[in-house]
Design an enzyme around this catalytic site. Structure first.
Site, mmCIF file in Angstrom:
data_model
loop_
_atom_site.group_PDB
_atom_site.id
_atom_site.type_symbol
_atom_site.label_atom_id
_atom_site.label_comp_id
_atom_site.label_asym_id
_atom_site.label_seq_id
_atom_site.Cartn_x
_atom_site.Cartn_y
_atom_site.Cartn_z
ATOM 1 N N THR A 52 0.827 -1.208 0.000
ATOM 2 C CA THR A 52 0.000 0.000 0.000
ATOM 3 C C THR A 52 0.861 1.257 0.000
ATOM 4 O O THR A 52 0.423 2.312 -0.456
ATOM 5 C CB THR A 52 -0.938 -0.013 1.223
ATOM 6 O OG1 THR A 52 -1.746 -1.198 1.162
ATOM 7 C CG2 THR A 52 -1.848 1.190 1.262
ATOM 8 N N TYR A 140 6.584 -11.616 5.427
ATOM 9 C CA TYR A 140 5.411 -11.056 4.748
ATOM 10 C C TYR A 140 5.072 -11.977 3.581
ATOM 11 O O TYR A 140 5.815 -12.055 2.604
ATOM 12 C CB TYR A 140 5.753 -9.638 4.281
ATOM 13 C CG TYR A 140 4.693 -8.849 3.565
ATOM 14 C CD1 TYR A 140 3.410 -9.323 3.358
ATOM 15 C CD2 TYR A 140 5.003 -7.576 3.079
ATOM 16 C CE1 TYR A 140 2.452 -8.566 2.695
ATOM 17 C CE2 TYR A 140 4.065 -6.803 2.417
ATOM 18 C CZ TYR A 140 2.803 -7.303 2.220
ATOM 19 O OH TYR A 140 1.862 -6.537 1.545
ATOM 20 N N LYS A 168 3.003 -11.360 8.497
ATOM 21 C CA LYS A 168 1.807 -10.801 7.873
ATOM 22 C C LYS A 168 1.474 -11.679 6.667
ATOM 23 O O LYS A 168 2.327 -11.924 5.820
ATOM 24 C CB LYS A 168 2.035 -9.368 7.396
ATOM 25 C CG LYS A 168 0.820 -8.807 6.649
ATOM 26 C CD LYS A 168 1.118 -7.550 5.857
ATOM 27 C CE LYS A 168 -0.094 -7.161 5.012
ATOM 28 N NZ LYS A 168 0.175 -6.021 4.118
ATOM 29 N N VAL A 212 -3.473 -5.932 9.125
ATOM 30 C CA VAL A 212 -2.679 -4.866 8.500
ATOM 31 C C VAL A 212 -3.521 -4.387 7.333
ATOM 32 O O VAL A 212 -3.348 -4.817 6.191
ATOM 33 C CB VAL A 212 -1.294 -5.394 8.060
ATOM 34 C CG1 VAL A 212 -0.415 -4.263 7.530
ATOM 35 C CG2 VAL A 212 -0.593 -6.085 9.223
#
Length: 308
Positions: A52, A140, A168, A212
């Site tokens: 993002t 991640y 994540k 998240v």
């Protein structure tokens, strides 16, 4: 290597957008407004330079400036995590050292992208990079962009590497989550968070530690309340909040036609709300007037002032 925050980390950690004026200039005032906005909404941490945050489209100079300014604006009020994902081992370490220098609390890394790695190679990579890593690290899982995922057995093995403290997962695969959670059943300290906000409530109900969530850039309180309701198994509170999250997902994130529509919609909404610029790093471009008007309409339908 122990983090300076309690483990597992729980709650909502927005993957912060990177406010830009142009390809080489941060919207510094917008960045400060955004950070104050999400902290005021009760978030439990901030994640810089994730998907993002358009990390792959930003120069190293700009990434360093973002880390320095953001850590200065946060002033230790919540943990700051910094994405250090790169196709070059040395660049990931360089960024980790900058993050440590400017006061970040942890770093986050995907599998190296471009060439697809095997699972043994991923574990070797993590073992090697942690030997010189100055901060605790979250792995991640983002297979849609990296072409490879951390297999559940790899996650279990990675959790035994000193300094790797959590994960994540942006696979949007709850079966995968259950496999990983089962393999980590004797590691309650290992943080496990999910990216897609549409499944955050289910994820927390099933034992996950939080989300998240990109939408928390716009409406941090909504996502924090969603997390708290799911953690408390308060379904009467949870269900209408989940409806709002789905309204955001199907409205703001679906205005464009391409994979970038999520981020274009998110940045456009933040611009309409007066928080920061909606400039997109190349090769992408902000929405034009027709799409912007649609975003304005969706925000009105959401009664977005009530969500702040």
């Amino acid at each position: 290597m122990q983090p300076n925050f309690s483990m597992p980390l729980r709650g909502i950690v927005p993957p912060l957008v990177t406010p830009l004026i142009d390809n080489e200039t941060l919207d510094v005032a917008g960045l400060e407004r955004l950070i104050e906005h999400v902290i005021a909404g009760g978030v439990h941490g901030i994640f810089l330079l994730g998907t993002t945050g358009e990390f792959a489209s930003l120069s190293y100079k700009l990434r360093e400036e973002l880390i320095r300014l953001s850590c200065g604006f946060v002033k230790g009020r919540v943990p700051v995590m910094v994405g250090i994902s790169d196709s070059a081992f040395a660049e990931s370490l360089n960024l980790a050292r900058k993050a440590a220098q400017y006061g970040a609390d942890a770093v986050v890394i995907t599998p190296p992208y471009y060439f697809e790695s095997g699972q043994p190679e991923l574990l070797e990579y993590l073992n090697r990079i942690m030997k010189d890593m100055p901060l605790p690290l979250f792995i991640y899982n983002m297979p849609v962009h990296t072409k490879v995922m951390f297999a559940p057995e790899t996650v279990r093995a990675a959790a035994e590497i000193p300094g790797i403290i959590g994960m994540k997962d942006s696979s949007a695969n709850l079966a995968y989550f259950n496999q990983v959670r089962y393999l980590l059943r004797e590691r309650p300290d290992f943080t496990f968070m999910v990216g897609p906000e549409e499944i955050t409530a289910e994820f927390v109900l099933m034992g996950g530690h939080g989300g998240v969530n990109g939408g928390a850039n716009m409406f941090p309180k909504l996502y924090v309340d969603l997390y708290k309701a799911a953690a408390a198994r308060d379904f009467d509170t949870l269900l209408p909040l989940q409806q709002k999250v789905m309204q955001i997902s199907t409205g703001i994130y679906k205005v464009g036609k391409f994979g970038s529509s999520y981020l274009k919609g998110l940045k456009c909404a933040l611009s309409v709300m007066g928080i920061c610029s909606d400039f997109m790093a190349e090769p992408f471009h902000r929405f034009n007037d027709p799409e912007r008007k649609r975003i304005e309409q969706v925000l009105e339908e959401l009664n977005y002032q009530e969500l702040l």
